[in-house]
Scaffold this active site. Sequence first.
Site: not given
Length: 165
Positions: A16, A19, A21-23, A134
């Site tokens: 993401c 690096n 939040c999402r990933s 995001d």
Amino acid sequence: MNQKVKNNQHKLLFVCLGNICRSPAAEGVMKEIVAKAGAENQYIIDSAGIGSWHVGQLPDVRMRQHGAARGYLFNSHARQFTPSDFDAFDSIFVMDQNNFHDVTSKARSKEDAEKVKFLANFLQDHPLAHEIPDPYYGESSDFDYALDLIEDACQSLFKKLQKNG
């Protein structure tokens, strides 16, 4: 999707923007799915970000809290995506169109570029979603929604990888 390599491990990278939040959430969710299936020796799972702003940091505290509420431990430290990741991983899963563009722009070959896929392509229960948005500038509900999508996609991805060997 034949992503097995010589050592019989699936090497998956989630990417993401930063690096945090999402990933790292996708990394943590996938690791938990794999652990519950007793398949840890079949997978190498990591995450990275496009930018270097958060290198070395733990995931965003809000994502860690939302993950913990669902039984996940998101404790990886942020790192930046590099072209050598194309060598280290069989599949690179991005969260949105910008991530896709940024990662594929670093591809050194057609083979590198073909490793990059949208995690959202594996969604089963959220057919209208085409990206994992995001949540960083959002509210609590945005973190929950991102996790809903990540859980859905990772479950589907795991089933597909296990089915295909």
